[in-house]
Scaffold this motif. Structure first.
Motif, mmCIF file in Angstrom:
data_model
loop_
_atom_site.group_PDB
_atom_site.id
_atom_site.type_symbol
_atom_site.label_atom_id
_atom_site.label_comp_id
_atom_site.label_asym_id
_atom_site.label_seq_id
_atom_site.Cartn_x
_atom_site.Cartn_y
_atom_site.Cartn_z
ATOM 1 N N THR A 31 -4.755 -5.325 5.449
ATOM 2 C CA THR A 31 -4.607 -4.525 4.228
ATOM 3 C C THR A 31 -3.212 -4.596 3.651
ATOM 4 O O THR A 31 -2.946 -4.048 2.597
ATOM 5 C CB THR A 31 -4.923 -3.048 4.499
ATOM 6 O OG1 THR A 31 -3.942 -2.555 5.411
ATOM 7 C CG2 THR A 31 -6.285 -2.866 5.100
ATOM 8 N N ASN A 32 -2.289 -5.234 4.379
ATOM 9 C CA ASN A 32 -0.905 -5.321 3.928
ATOM 10 C C ASN A 32 -0.205 -3.966 3.911
ATOM 11 O O ASN A 32 0.744 -3.757 3.170
ATOM 12 C CB ASN A 32 -0.831 -5.960 2.544
ATOM 13 C CG ASN A 32 0.414 -6.804 2.398
ATOM 14 O OD1 ASN A 32 1.040 -7.154 3.398
ATOM 15 N ND2 ASN A 32 0.787 -7.105 1.177
ATOM 16 N N ILE A 33 -0.698 -3.037 4.702
ATOM 17 C CA ILE A 33 -0.051 -1.731 4.791
ATOM 18 C C ILE A 33 0.724 -1.671 6.101
ATOM 19 O O ILE A 33 0.172 -1.931 7.161
ATOM 20 C CB ILE A 33 -1.101 -0.591 4.797
ATOM 21 C CG1 ILE A 33 -1.810 -0.543 3.465
ATOM 22 C CG2 ILE A 33 -0.437 0.745 5.108
ATOM 23 C CD1 ILE A 33 -2.986 0.395 3.448
ATOM 24 N N ILE A 34 2.010 -1.353 5.997
ATOM 25 C CA ILE A 34 2.754 -1.060 7.212
ATOM 26 C C ILE A 34 2.573 0.414 7.470
ATOM 27 O O ILE A 34 3.105 1.249 6.742
ATOM 28 C CB ILE A 34 4.250 -1.377 7.048
ATOM 29 C CG1 ILE A 34 4.430 -2.877 6.930
ATOM 30 C CG2 ILE A 34 5.032 -0.855 8.235
ATOM 31 C CD1 ILE A 34 5.835 -3.328 7.076
ATOM 32 N N ASN A 35 1.798 0.735 8.461
ATOM 33 C CA ASN A 35 1.429 2.127 8.643
ATOM 34 C C ASN A 35 2.458 2.871 9.481
ATOM 35 O O ASN A 35 2.398 2.879 10.702
ATOM 36 C CB ASN A 35 0.048 2.201 9.293
ATOM 37 C CG ASN A 35 -0.408 3.624 9.451
ATOM 38 O OD1 ASN A 35 0.167 4.537 8.863
ATOM 39 N ND2 ASN A 35 -1.425 3.816 10.268
ATOM 40 N N VAL A 87 -3.289 0.930 -2.821
ATOM 41 C CA VAL A 87 -3.127 -0.232 -1.959
ATOM 42 C C VAL A 87 -2.594 -1.454 -2.714
ATOM 43 O O VAL A 87 -2.004 -2.351 -2.137
ATOM 44 C CB VAL A 87 -4.439 -0.513 -1.212
ATOM 45 C CG1 VAL A 87 -5.385 -1.323 -2.062
ATOM 46 C CG2 VAL A 87 -4.188 -1.162 0.112
ATOM 47 N N LYS A 88 -2.766 -1.454 -4.026
ATOM 48 C CA LYS A 88 -2.276 -2.609 -4.771
ATOM 49 C C LYS A 88 -0.838 -2.451 -5.258
ATOM 50 O O LYS A 88 -0.290 -3.344 -5.885
ATOM 51 C CB LYS A 88 -3.199 -2.876 -5.972
ATOM 52 C CG LYS A 88 -4.500 -3.553 -5.548
ATOM 53 C CD LYS A 88 -5.201 -4.247 -6.701
ATOM 54 C CE LYS A 88 -5.422 -3.340 -7.871
ATOM 55 N NZ LYS A 88 -6.436 -3.781 -8.804
ATOM 56 N N ARG D 315 -5.186 5.152 -11.134
ATOM 57 C CA ARG D 315 -6.170 4.092 -11.263
ATOM 58 C C ARG D 315 -5.529 2.703 -11.138
ATOM 59 O O ARG D 315 -6.131 1.774 -10.648
ATOM 60 C CB ARG D 315 -6.862 4.222 -12.621
ATOM 61 C CG ARG D 315 -8.366 4.034 -12.520
ATOM 62 C CD ARG D 315 -9.044 4.523 -13.778
ATOM 63 N NE ARG D 315 -9.220 5.962 -13.808
ATOM 64 C CZ ARG D 315 -9.171 6.681 -14.934
ATOM 65 N NH1 ARG D 315 -8.922 6.130 -16.090
ATOM 66 N NH2 ARG D 315 -9.364 7.985 -14.892
ATOM 67 N N GLU D 316 -4.280 2.633 -11.619
ATOM 68 C CA GLU D 316 -3.644 1.340 -11.746
ATOM 69 C C GLU D 316 -3.562 0.563 -10.430
ATOM 70 O O GLU D 316 -3.783 -0.624 -10.385
ATOM 71 C CB GLU D 316 -2.233 1.539 -12.304
ATOM 72 C CG GLU D 316 -1.630 0.282 -12.852
ATOM 73 C CD GLU D 316 -0.377 0.623 -13.639
ATOM 74 O OE1 GLU D 316 0.694 0.229 -13.190
ATOM 75 O OE2 GLU D 316 -0.490 1.321 -14.668
ATOM 76 N N ASN D 317 -3.229 1.259 -9.372
ATOM 77 C CA ASN D 317 -3.002 0.558 -8.119
ATOM 78 C C ASN D 317 -4.153 0.681 -7.137
ATOM 79 O O ASN D 317 -4.033 0.272 -5.991
ATOM 80 C CB ASN D 317 -1.733 1.095 -7.452
ATOM 81 C CG ASN D 317 -0.503 0.698 -8.229
ATOM 82 O OD1 ASN D 317 -0.398 -0.439 -8.660
ATOM 83 N ND2 ASN D 317 0.398 1.633 -8.425
#
Lengths: 292, 398, 246, 319
Positions: A31-35, A87-88, D315-317
Motif C-alpha cells: 500500500t506504500n504506507i509506512i505504518n 492513500v494517494k 475525495r482527492e486523495n
C-alpha cells in the motif's frame, strides 16, 4: 562457547523481530504506507492476550488465533474507512497520518489500560533446554517457531491463494490490477488487516518474554523499520532474514562492543543498507522500488 | 464565526479566571499525567489528593489562628520536562502560586526547580532521587527521596556477616541519569564493604533483550547481582536470569520489587528478590496528619481501592512536610520564613524521620529493603523496622 | 559540421538489450527525425544523450565532448535541451516560472530574476503561451503543456534540442501550429533531434530520418528514401500485425 | 495584495516586539516555545516543503545544535552567543556530508534514512558519556540575572532565530536557487535535464535547513539549561513539526510559522481543559488535519470557509 550462545540468543530474538517486521513490510510494500502505528497495533494484541490471561487464565499461545482475528478486523476497518481516504496523497502526509494514529492509540491504551508495565508469566516460564553449556529457553524457542511458521504461512498465502495473488498484483501495478477486476480498496484493506494481525500476534508473543506498556510502541515500530529495510520491502522471506540478522547483530555487537552500543549499531546498519542497497539485502527491483 | 469567537473568548477568560479565593491556600503541581511517566505521575498526584482531603477534613491548614482550605492546581507536563518548566512558570506567574509540589522524575524536577528558584517560589518534592539536583546551590528546593547514590547501600549492608559469605558482585544499569547514579553509588558502596565488583555494565534505556549481558554475567558467577534500571528492564532481566539458570546468592533491584505489578508480572519467579524502597507499607512511623503510617495506608486503600506504594506515599509525605513547615513559619506567603522552617525541619512523618541538609536534600533517612516472600513484599531491613528476617542465600530457580 | 555523434552505442538493462550497436550523427542546423515502432529504443536513446541513464557501451560525443560520464545538468550547460514524452511541468510554479527555471539553469545560466523573466517571456511568446503565463500548468490542456515543455527547453538557449513526441495527442490544427514553430526554430539555427509517431509531420520537417527497430538501426536517409525503403515498411507492418495479435 | 501581506507581517512583528512589556512570564514562555517550533518548522521546511524531501528525522540537527552549545558552554566555557554559529556550522557540515549518500534516496526511503540517522546520533551521544554526560544528560550553566530579564532575553533571541529562518526562507524563495529547489520537488529528472545540479542543490538545501534547526537547538539548550538525548532527539517534535508545516502550507515561506502559532496556541488553550485525554485529542487533531486540510488552511480556504472544500480534499486523495 559463549559466542555460540550469543549467536543462538540472537537468532531466537531475531525470530520475534522478523514477525514484527513482516506485517510492516507487507503493508509498506503493497500500500506504500509506512505504518508508524505498527508498534501500537502490536500492543493491542499484547493487551488482549494479557487480559485473557488475567481473567480466564488463557495460555498466551492459545490466544494467538484470537489476536489474529480481532486485530485483523481492526486493521481492515482502519484501512477501509480511514487510510484509504488519503492513500494517494504525498508520502509524508501518510507518514503524519499514521503518526497521529500512533499518538491516539498509545494515549487510548494509557487511558484505558493504564501506563503500568505488564507481563505474562505462565507456569512453564523459565524452563530451558540445556545442551552442554548451551542454554535454550523453551519459551523463546516456541516464540521463534511460531514466528517462523507465521512467516512461512504468510508466504504460502501470498503465493498460492487468489487473494494473495491479488495482493501481489496490486503491489506491482495498481492500475493493471484494477483493470483485471481487482478492487484495490478491498485489497489494501485486507493487506493492512493482515499486517496488523501479524503485528497483533507478535504482540501476543511479546507478553511472554518482556514487560510492556503503551510507551514501548515507538521502539517496536523502529525495530520493524530496520527489519523491513534489511530484508527488502514486501518480501516475507526478506523480513525473516532481516529479523534474524537484526537479532544476531544486536547480541553480537552487545557482546563484542558493548551492550549500550547495540542500538547505535542496529540503526547504523539500517542507514548503511539504505544507502548501499535500498532494495534490501534480498530485495529485487520490483515491489516498492518503482514507487517513490 | 460568531460562536467561534465566543468560544475563544470564553476559554481565554476561563484561563485567567483561576485566581485564589480568600481563606484558601493554593498549591500548584505540574505532573506527568500522560506519556511515559504517566503511571508514577498519577500516583504522586493521588498522594497529594489524599493529603488534601485529610487536611481539609480537619478544617484545613492552621496558620496564625486562621484556617485555610487547601486547593491544588494541577497541570499535565506530558512527561516532557520542558513542558513541565513552562507549566510551573504558568503556576507562578498566571495562577500566582508560590508553593509548588514537585513532579515525578529527576529530569522534570531538574527543569522545574530551576523555574521555582528563579522566581523565588519554593518546591518540596517527593518524586526525584538524583544527586545532581542538589549540586546547583538552590535555596528553594527540598527533596524527601534518599538520593540515588545511596539507593543500594542497604542491600549491600544486609549481606554483611551473613553466611555463606558473598564476595563478588555484578552491577548492570540502564544508562539514564537516575540509574547511572544508583549504579555508581552501588559500586562505591560495594567496594567500601570489601566486595569485588566483577562486572559493571550499562545497557540502553528500555532495552528489550539482555541475553548477552546475562550470558556474560553467568561466566563471572557473581554472589550478588544488582540491577539498576526501571520496571521494564527489571522484568526482562529476571526472566532471562531464570532462562539461563543464573543463581546468585542475592538478586536485588533499585526499581521493581517494591511495585505490586512486580509479583503480578513474574508470579513465582519474583520470590526472594530484594528491592530498595524509599518507603514501605509496614514501616512503623508516626505522622502529624494521619497519625501513623498504618493510618495513611488504611486511608489510601479506602480511597483508591489499591495498596499505596512509595510514589504516592512520597507525594503525601512531601505535602505533609510542606504543611508542617508552613504552619511552623506562621505565614502562607512569606517564602523566606517557610524556607527557614524547612531548613530546620526535624519531625517524624510517614516517610521516616525527616531532616534536610544545607542543599535541601534529606539526610539520614536511609532506604528500607524489601524481599518478595510468599508472593508479598516484606520489609526485611534495617532490623528496627523489619517484619521478618531476610532469606539468604536466595534459593535456586525452581 | 557534426554536432552529435553516436558510435557503437549499446544499452542493456540486466540481460535485456534495448539498443545495440547504434552508429549515427547529427549535423549542425539539421532536423533529424527518429522513428520506429514502440519498443524500438527511441526514448532510450534520448535518455542516453541527456545522460539520464548510463551508456552500457560505445560513446556519444557532442561538439567533440564525450558525454558518457556526464551528469544531466552538465549536458544542459553544454547546450542540449530536451522535452519529455510524458510531460513534466513543475506544478505549483506558474507557466512563466516554469520557463524561468530553464533560463536560470540552461546554457544561459542567468543570474538575475529580471533577465530570466525576459528570456522566459521570449520563449513563451515563441510557442504562443503568453495568455496563460501566470496559470498553473497543471490546469492547462495537454497541447499547451506540450508547448510549455518546448518553451522551457527553448529558454535554455540550446544548440541541440531533443523533442520527444511533442506532437502525440494533438489535433490537426495544433499539429500544423507546432510543425510551423519547429521549422521557425530551425531557421534560428537550432539543431533538432525529433522522435515522433506522427508520420506526416515528421516527413515534412526532417532533413534526415533514422529508423530504429528492436534496438537496432535499420535505415537512415531522407524522408523520401525512408518511405520507399522496404525494410522500414516491413518493420512497421510487422509491428502492426504483432499489435493485432495481442 | 503583496504589499498588504508585508504590512501585515511587520504589524505582527511590531506586536511581538512590544508583547514582553504587557504579558506575564508564563505567556512569554509559551511564545518563546512557539518561536522555537516556528524556527524548527520554518527551517525544516526548506528541505521538506521547498525541496520535497520528507526529512522526518531533521530533529537530529536540533539535538546536535543543543549538544554543541551544551558541551561548549560547560566544558570550554564559551559564551552562549558565540556557540550559535558553531551550532549552525555543525548542522550544515553534518547534513552536507550525510546528504551526499542519503539524498540519493527518495520518498519513504529518505524519510526512514533520516530517522535512522537521528536514532544513530542519539545513541552515539548517549554513549559519549565523557563529553555529553550520556543518558545522565548535560546541565548547562544557568544565566545570571533577574528572571524578568532572562525571559525577555530568550524571548528576543528565539524570536531573532525565528526571523532569521523566515528571512532565509524568503530569500531562497526569491532567488535563483528557489526555482531550482521547487523544480526538484516536482520532478527531479526534468530539473536535471534543464541544467540544475540536483545533488548539489538538494544537499545545499538540507545543509541550510540543518543549520537553522541547529541554531534553534543551541538556544533551546541554554534556555532550558538541561538537555538529555531522549528529549532533544525525537519525542513528539518531528510529528508536531510536520503537523505545523502541513497546517500552514508546505510550499509557502510563512506557512510553517503560522502553523506553529496556531497549533501551539490551540494546545495552550485547549489542552489544559482536557488533561486526561489530551493525548488522544492531539492524535485525532493530527488525523483530521491530514484528512481534511492536507494542503494547509490558506490554500484550502482561499476563497472563504466551506465544508464542501473539506470534502473535496477528502475525495482527492482517496482510493
Amino acid at each position: 562457547m559463549v559466542l555460540l550462545q550469543v549467536i543462538i540468543n540472537g537468532l531466537l530474538l531475531g525470530g520475534f523481530y522478523a514477525l514484527i517486521g513482516i506485517g510492516f513490510s507487507l503493508v509498506w510494500g503493497v500500500t506504500n504506507i509506512i505504518n508508524l502505528a505498527h508498534g501500537a497495533i502490536a500492543l493491542l494484541g499484547a493487551y488482549l492476550t494479557y487480559y485473557l490471561f488475567v481473567s480466564i487464565q488463557l495460555d498466551p499461545f492459545l490466544s494467538i488465533p484470537l489476536s489474529f482475528v480481532s486485530i485483523f478486523l481492526f486493521g481492515y476497518m482502519l484501512q477501509r474507512f480511514v487510510m484509504n481516504l488519503v492513500v494517494k496523497a504525498q508520502i509524508f502526509i501518510l507518514l503524519i497520518l499514521t503518526f497521529g494514529l500512533e499518538i491516539f492509540l498509545v494515549n487510548f491504551m494509557t487511558t484505558f489500560f493504564s501506563a503500568d508495565f505488564r507481563s505474562v508469566t505462565p507456569s512453564y516460564a523459565g524452563e530451558s533446554l540445556v545442551i552442554g553449556e548451551i542454554v535454550i529457553p523453551y519459551i523463546r524457542l516456541a516464540v521463534f517457531f511460531v514466528c517462523v511458521i507465521f512467516a512461512i504461512a504468510m508466504g504460502l498465502f501470498l503465493d498460492k491463494t487468489w487473494t494473495g495473488k491479488a495482493i501481489k498484483a496490486t503491489s506491482l501495478d495498481i492500475e493493471a490490477a484494477m483493470m483485471s477486476g481487482i478492487n484495490p480498496a478491498k485489497i489494501y484493506a485486507i493487506t493492512f488487516g493482515l499486517g496488523s494481525a501479524i503485528a497483533g500476534v507478535s504482540g501476543t508473543l511479546l507478553t511472554l518474554t518482556q514487560a510492556f506498556s503503551p510507551s514501548i510502541a515507538g521502539g517496536l515500530t523502529l525495530r520493524a523499520f530496520i527489519v523491513s529495510i534489511l530484508g527488502g520491502l514486501g518480501r516475507i522471506e526478506g523480513a525473516l532474514l532481516g529479523g534474524l540478522i537484526l537479532g544476531v547483530v544486536e547480541t553480537l555487537s552487545s557482546y563484542l562492543i558493548g551492550e549500550s552500543y547495540k542500538n547505535a549499531i542496529a540503526f547504523g546498519l539500517m542507514v548503511l543498507v539504505l544507502v548501499l542497497k535500498p532494495s534490501g539485502l534480498m530485495g529485487r527491483k520490483y515491489y516498492a522500488e518503482v514507487k517513490h | 464565526m460568531k460562536r467561534i469567537i465566543i468560544a475563544v473568548i470564553l476559554s481565554i477568560s476561563l484561563l485567567f479566571a483561576v485566581t485564589a479565593f480568600a481563606e484558601e491556600i493554593v498549591f500548584g503541581a505540574a505532573l506527568s499525567l500522560t506519556g511515559k511517566l504517566a503511571k508514577e505521575g498519577t500516583l504522586v498526584k493521588n498522594g497529594y489528593e489524599l493529603w488534601k482531603e485529610a487536611v481539609n477534613k480537619k478544617g484545613g491548614i492552621k496558620v496564625g489562628g486562621k484556617n485555610y482550605t487547601v486547593k491544588i492546581i494541577y497541570y499535565d507536563d506530558e512527561s516532557d520536562p520542558n513542558r513541565g518548566a513552562k507549566l510551573v512558570e504558568k503556576l507562578i506567574t498566571v495562577d500566582k502560586v508560590k508553593l509548588i509540589l514537585g513532579p515525578y522524575g529527576s529530569e522534570s524536577v531538574f527543569a522545574t526547580s530551576a523555574i521555582t528558584e528563579k522566581y523565588g517560589a519554593i518546591m518540596v518534592q517527593g518524586g526525584a532521587a538524583a544527586d545532581k539536583l542538589y549540586t546547583r546551590n538552590f535555596k528553594n528546593l527540598f527533596g524527601i527521596y534518599t538520593v540515588a547514590t545511596e539507593y543500594m547501600d542497604d542491600i549491600i549492608e544486609l549481606t554483611k556477616g551473613k553466611s555463606p559469605k558473598s564476595e563478588t558482585v555484578a552491577i548492570v544499569y540502564s544508562n539514564d541519569l537516575f540509574s547511572t547514579e544508583v549504579a555508581k553509588g552501588a559500586k562505591r558502596s560495594a567496594e567500601k564493604n570489601g566486595l569485588k565488583v566483577v562486572f559493571y555494565q550499562d545497557y540502553p534505556k528500555g532495552t528489550q533483550d539482555l541475553s548477552t549481558v546475562i550470558v556474560q554475567i553467568k561466566g563471572k558467577n557473581p554472589d550478588i547481582i544488582l540491577g539498576c534500571g526501571h520496571f521494564q528492564d527489571t522484568i526482562v532481566m529476571v526472566k532471562q536470569l531464570k532462562d539461563y539458570k543464573v543463581n546468585p546468592k542475592v538478586l536485588g533491584f533499585s526499581v521493581g520489587p517494591t511495585l505490586p505489578d512486580f509479583v503480578n508480572s513474574l508470579k513465582g519467579d519474583a520470590e526472594n528478590i530484594f528491592g530498595s524502597a524509599q518507603w514501605t507499607m509496614t514501616l512503623k512511623y508516626k505522622d502529624p496528619v494521619f497519625g501513623s503510617n498504618q493510618e495513611f495506608v488504611k486511608a489510601y486503600k479506602a480511597k483508591y481501592k489499591e495498596d499505596p506504594n512509595y510514589h504516592s506515599a512520597g507525594g503525601t509525605a512531601a505535602a505533609v512536610i510542606f504543611q508542617r513547615a508552613i504552619e511552623k513559619a506562621g505565614s502562607i506567603d512569606d517564602i523566606a520564613k517557610i524556607r527557614a522552617a524547612l531548613s530546620s525541619f526535624n519531625e517524624e512523618t510517614l516517610y521516616g524521620k525527616i531532616k534536610f541538609d544545607s542543599t535541601g536534600k534529606v539526610t539520614g533517612k536511609g532506604m528500607a529493603v524489601v524481599q518478595i516472600i510468599g508472593g508479598t513484599q516484606k520489609t526485611v531491613f534495617p532490623d528496627y523496622v523489619a517484619e521478618t528476617k531476610p532469606i539468604y542465600p536466595k534459593p535456586q530457580w525452581k | 559540421m557534426v554536432l552529435l555523434e553516436a558510435k557503437n552505442v549499446a544499452k542493456s538493462y540486466g540481460g535485456l538489450k534495448v539498443l545495440t550497436d547504434l552508429n549515427f550523427h547529427v549535423n549542425s542546423g539539421e532536423i533529424v527525425g527518429v522513428i520506429g515502432p514502440n519498443g524500438a529504443g527511441k526514448t532510450t536513446f534520448m535518455n542516453l544523450v541527456s545522460c539520464l541513464s548510463p551508456i552500457t557501451s560505445g560513446t556519444i560525443t557532442y561538439k567533440g565532448i564525450r558525454l558518457n560520464d556526464k551528469k544531466p545538468h552538465e549536458i544542459a550547460k553544454l547546450g542540449i535541451a530536451r522535452t519529455f514524452q510524458v510531460v513534466k511541468p513543475f506544478g505549483g510554479l506558474s507557466v512563466l516560472e516554469n520557463v524561468m527555471v530553464g533560463a536560470f539553469y540552461g546554457k544561459r545560466n542567468l543570474k538575475s530574476k529580471a533577465e530570466a523573466r525576459d528570456a522566459a517571456e521570449e520563449a513563451i511568446s515563441i510557442v504562443g503561451l503568453l495568455d496563460v503565463k501566470d496559470k498553473d500548468p497543471r490546469i492547462l490542456p495537454l497541447a499547451k503543456r506540450k508547448k510549455l515543455e518546448v518553451a522551457r527547453a527553448l529558454a535554455m538557449k540550446p544548440d541541440l534540442l531533443l523533442l520527444d513526441e511533442v506532437m502525440a495527442g494533438l489535433s490537426m490544427k495544433e499539429l500544423e501550429d507546432i510543425t510551423e514553430e519547429i521549422l521557425k526554430l530551425k531557421q534560428k539555427g537550432i539543431t533538432m533531434l525529433v522522435i515522433e509517431h506522427v508520420m506526416k509531420a515528421i516527413m515534412k520537417i526532417s532533413d534526415r530520418i533514422l529508423v530504429l527497430h528492436l534496438g537496432q538501426k535499420i535505415f537512415e536517409g531522407t524522408p523520401k528514401e525512408v518511405v520507399e525503403e522496404p525494410a522500414v515498411i516491413q518493420a512497421y507492418l510487422g509491428a502492426k500485425f504483432a499489435e493485432k495479435g495481442k | 495584495m503583496k504589499d498588504k501581506k508585508i504590512i501585515l507581517f511587520f504589524l505582527f512583528l511590531a506586536v511581538l516586539i512590544f508583547l514582553p512589556y504587557i504579558v506575564s512570564g508564563y505567556w512569554l514562555r509559551v511564545l518563546t516555545q512557539t518561536f522555537l517550533f516556528a524556527s524548527i518548522a520554518t527551517g525544516s521546511n526548506i528541505i521538506i516543503g521547498f525541496t520535497g524531501y520528507p526529512a522526518f528525522g531533521n530533529i537530529a540537527f536540533f539535538g546536535v545544535g543543543a549538544y554543541v552549545t551544551g558541551v561548549m558552554t560547560t566544558t570550554y566555557n564559551v559564551p552562549f552567543l558565540v556557540t550559535l554559529p558553531f551550532c549552525a556550522l555543525s548542522g550544515f557540515v553534518l547534513a552536507g556530508i550525510l546528504g551526499i549518500p542519503i539524498l540519493r534516496l527518495k520518498g519513504h526511503y529518505f524519510a526512514i534514512a533520516t530517522v535512522g540517522i537521528m536514532e544513530t546520533i542519539k545513541e552515539i551521544v548517549d554513549n559519549m558519556v565523557e563529553t555529553t554526560g550520556g543518558g545522565m544528560g548535560l546541565t548547562l550553566p544557568i544565566m545570571v540575572g533577574e528572571p524578568e530579564f532572562i525571559y525577555k532575553y530568550f524571548y528576543y533571541v528565539m524570536m531573532l532565530c525565528m526571523l532569521l529562518s523566515v528571512l532565509i526562507c524568503y530569500i531562497i524563495s526569491r532567488i535563483k536557487i528557489g526555482y531550482a529547489l521547487r523544480a526538484i520537488r516536482v520532478d527531479e529528472d526534468a530539473a536535471s535535464v534543464m541544467g540544475i545540479n540536483t545533488p548539489l542543490y538538494k544537499t545545499l538545501a538540507w545543509a541550510v535547513s540543518a543549520a537553522l534547526v541547529g541554531i534553534a537547538g543551541g538556544i533551546y539548550a541554554y534556555w532550558l539549561s538541561y538537555i538529555d538525548p531522549h528529549t532533544v532527539f525525537g519525542g513528539t517534535y518531528p510529528v508536531k513539526m510536520f503537523a505545523m508545516i502541513l497546517l500552514g502550507g508546505a510550499t509557502t515561506v510563512t506557512g510553517p510559522l503560522i502553523g506553529a502559532f496556531i497549533l501551539e496556541i490551540i494546545s495552550e488553550l485547549v489542552w489544559s481543559k482536557f488533561i486526561a485525554i489530551h493525548g488522544m485529542v492531539l492524535g485525532l487533531l493530527i488525523i483530521c488535519i491530514i484528512l481534511f486540510i492536507p494542503k494547509g488552511i490558506f490554500e484550502t480556504f482561499k476563497g472563504g470557509f466551506s465544508f464542501r472544500k473539506l470534502l473535496n480534499n477528502l475525495r482527492e486523495n482517496s482510493l
